[in-house]
Design a protein around this motif. Structure first.
Motif, mmCIF file in Angstrom:
data_model
loop_
_atom_site.group_PDB
_atom_site.id
_atom_site.type_symbol
_atom_site.label_atom_id
_atom_site.label_comp_id
_atom_site.label_asym_id
_atom_site.label_seq_id
_atom_site.Cartn_x
_atom_site.Cartn_y
_atom_site.Cartn_z
ATOM 1 N N GLY A 377 90.557 103.127 -9.037
ATOM 2 C CA GLY A 377 89.654 103.006 -9.454
ATOM 3 C C GLY A 377 89.381 100.787 -9.894
ATOM 4 O O GLY A 377 89.573 100.666 -9.501
ATOM 5 N N LEU A 378 89.483 101.281 -11.496
ATOM 6 C CA LEU A 378 89.363 100.351 -12.161
ATOM 7 C C LEU A 378 90.908 98.948 -11.740
ATOM 8 O O LEU A 378 90.895 98.446 -11.318
ATOM 9 C CB LEU A 378 89.295 100.388 -13.724
ATOM 10 C CG LEU A 378 88.901 98.863 -13.881
ATOM 11 C CD1 LEU A 378 87.695 98.018 -14.204
ATOM 12 C CD2 LEU A 378 88.888 98.943 -15.956
ATOM 13 N N ALA A 379 92.385 100.276 -12.286
ATOM 14 C CA ALA A 379 92.654 99.527 -11.865
ATOM 15 C C ALA A 379 93.417 98.834 -10.991
ATOM 16 O O ALA A 379 93.653 98.121 -9.770
ATOM 17 C CB ALA A 379 94.034 100.510 -12.119
ATOM 18 N N GLY A 380 93.042 99.806 -9.451
ATOM 19 C CA GLY A 380 92.648 99.536 -8.190
ATOM 20 C C GLY A 380 91.941 98.544 -7.914
ATOM 21 O O GLY A 380 92.528 97.223 -6.923
ATOM 22 N N VAL A 381 90.764 98.042 -8.533
ATOM 23 C CA VAL A 381 90.249 97.379 -7.785
ATOM 24 C C VAL A 381 90.871 95.204 -8.759
ATOM 25 O O VAL A 381 91.234 94.012 -7.808
ATOM 26 C CB VAL A 381 88.334 97.117 -9.212
ATOM 27 C CG1 VAL A 381 88.521 95.415 -8.846
ATOM 28 C CG2 VAL A 381 87.535 97.681 -8.475
ATOM 29 N N ALA A 382 91.321 95.731 -9.876
ATOM 30 C CA ALA A 382 92.652 94.316 -10.602
ATOM 31 C C ALA A 382 93.547 93.917 -9.407
ATOM 32 O O ALA A 382 93.668 92.810 -9.070
ATOM 33 C CB ALA A 382 92.986 94.651 -11.826
#
Length: 501
Positions: A377-382
């Motif tokens: 999710g969002l953390a994975g993209v970062a």
């Protein structure tokens, strides 16, 4: 060389002052608006900014770079530059209106067409500025940048804050953008008067230089904005708000810390590019070492203090943005290794290498972001962006090697003291946390934040000076800073004596 260094020092002083002020105003703007608006409000406008950035990139002409690189720009070059800029702005504004309805359907956001219409007006304002201000930059004169940047940021902040307090709407962000662009347009003609006279006599010459810059900019923007589109389409506007604000806060320390140098280095490299005594290589190496020494502590430091900073200034509703700030701020700092490949290639005219570099980065980053989104999710993209960013450093080192002949290890060697000092700073801050307050009360957050900043600054500066002395004070960024401070102090002392006399 001494004359160029003197002008660079003055230019860097002007831009440093501008960046300090605009950085402070930008931080105040982000924190104030984050308290008054919701992450979803930021997400809506972030979609509009992303669409605009992509359209701007595929139509970029790099007029400023053309005029700086040209050996003797004339009035007709300025007329051509203004005309091309106005035509491009009108084309981008028209394209924004055309894509408004498809964008509304793609992102299921009925408010997006109105935002894009407002940004179309902003684009028109931005494309009509005076091209004569670029000639000042070409001559290593930068006071006009101070006036334009500070005025834009201040007016934009005031207008956005008033709208946010009054309406509590995402339109505050749009209104601030419009006010900023209008201010920049007016001030550009105040500092660099110019009577527009439409003409296209030198359009082929300008396109011939800028074509590779345009292609590189298009790929680079798609590279950096693809994740925003992906998050907006699959996670929604609220996660996109977390991501866009976190991305901006992560980039701000590094970007603002090194901007005074990077802004003056393109014209500086252009001045020394034809020297046959290795002047270009020397200026590049010393400049890169200085950029690294400035960028590493502020970027890595931002990652270390992200959580208490967000809790204290933006409230807990923005905590999902912390992982974005932590992952990206450190990698932005490390990415400054080789980051001067951009102004170096522009100064030498070898802009095709930038296009090749950006294609390589695009091929690496896009699949990484897709996998990161799928897995985390969002953390994975970062995290995916951080990993791709570290690998991408070698693309910049490769460009520098092709332009100057400096090997990979030779490029990294002047930066080793700063890299080691940054590692010591991380160890010192992490090791001290057990003794610092860990609560979420305002007083505890303030004490924890200020203590970590003080410990980190002392650790980095102390380690840097210790390593420099252990190595018997070699030529490097430390000597450059000491020489700069001496020039500033001597100049100030001379002025004071002149007044007393």
């Amino acid at each position: 060389m001494n004359g160029i260094k003197g002008r660079l020092a003055k230019g860097a002083a002007w831009i440093t002052a501008a960046r300090l002020i605009t950085n402070l105003l930008g931080l105040v703007s982000t924190l104030v608006l984050a308290r008054l608006l919701t992450p979803g409000d930021f997400g809506i406008v972030a979609l509009g900014w992303t669409v605009l950035a992509i359209l701007n990139s595929v139509t970029e002409i790099s007029i400023g770079a053309v005029l700086i690189h040209h050996p003797n720009p004339t009035r007709e070059h300025l007329d051509t530059a203004w005309t091309l800029s106005a035509m491009r702005a009108a084309a981008v504004a028209a394209m924004l209106m055309v894509v408004a309805i498809p964008a509304e359907s793609a992102f299921a956001e009925p408010r997006l067409p109105a935002v894009l219409a407002a940004l179309a007006i902003s684009t028109l304002l931005g494309g009509l500025g005076s091209p004569r201000r670029i000639l000042l930059t070409r001559g290593l004169v930068f006071w006009q940048q101070f006036l334009i940047e500070v005025s834009q940021k201040l007016v934009g902040l005031i207008v956005a804050a008033v709208f946010a307090f009054t309406f509590r709407s995402y339109w505050a962000l749009v209104a601030g953008t419009l006010a900023s662009d209008l201010t920049g347009l007016v001030i550009s003609y105040v500092v660099a008067p110019f009577r527009p006279k439409p003409g296209l006599r030198h359009w082929r010459e300008m396109f011939g230089y800028s074509i590779w810059l345009t292609l590189a900019q298009a790929i680079n923007t798609l590279n950096w904005r693809f994740d925003h589109l992906l998050i907006g389409a699959f996670l929604g506007k609220t996660p996109l708000g977390y991501y866009s604000v976190g991305d901006n806060l992560a980039a701000m320390p590094t970007r603002e810390a090194i901007a005074p140098l990077t802004s003056v280095l393109f014209p500086a490299f252009a001045h020394v590019k034809n020297r046959d005594d290795g002047g270009l290589e020397k200026v590049y190496q010393s400049s890169q070492a200085l950029v690294t020494m400035i960028a590493l502590p502020v970027g890595v430091g931002m990652a270390l203090i992200a959580e208490p900073l967000v809790r204290l200034t933006m409230t807990d509703k923005w905590l999902p943005a912390v992982i974005v700030i932590q992952a990206l701020s450190a990698v932005f700092a490390v990415q400054t290794l080789g980051s001067l490949a951009q102004p170096l290639a522009m100064a030498t005219g070898d802009t095709r290498l930038l296009f090749k570099r950006d294609v390589q980065a695009f091929i690496l980053r896009v699949p990484s972001v897709v996998v990161g989104l799928w897995l985390g999710g969002l953390a994975g993209v970062a995290i995916a962006r951080a990993i791709a960013g570290v690998i991408g450093i070698f693309f910049n080192l490769q460009v520098v090697r092709q332009l100057t002949g400096i090997g990979y290890l030779a490029q990294l060697r002047p930066n080793l003291r700063s890299l080691t000092s940054a590692g010591i700073m991380v160890a010192a801050v992490l090791g001290s946390r057990a003794a610092l307050p860990s609560g979420v009360e305002t007083s505890q957050l303030v004490l924890s934040l200020s203590s970590q900043i003080a410990i980190g600054a002392a650790a980095f500066i102390g380690a840097q000076l210790l390593l420099w002395n252990l190595m018997r004070r070699p030529e490097g960024p430390e000597t450059e800073l000491i020489a700069l401070f001496k020039r500033l102090l001597i100049g100030r002392g001379a002025r004071l004596l002149g007044r007393w006399a």
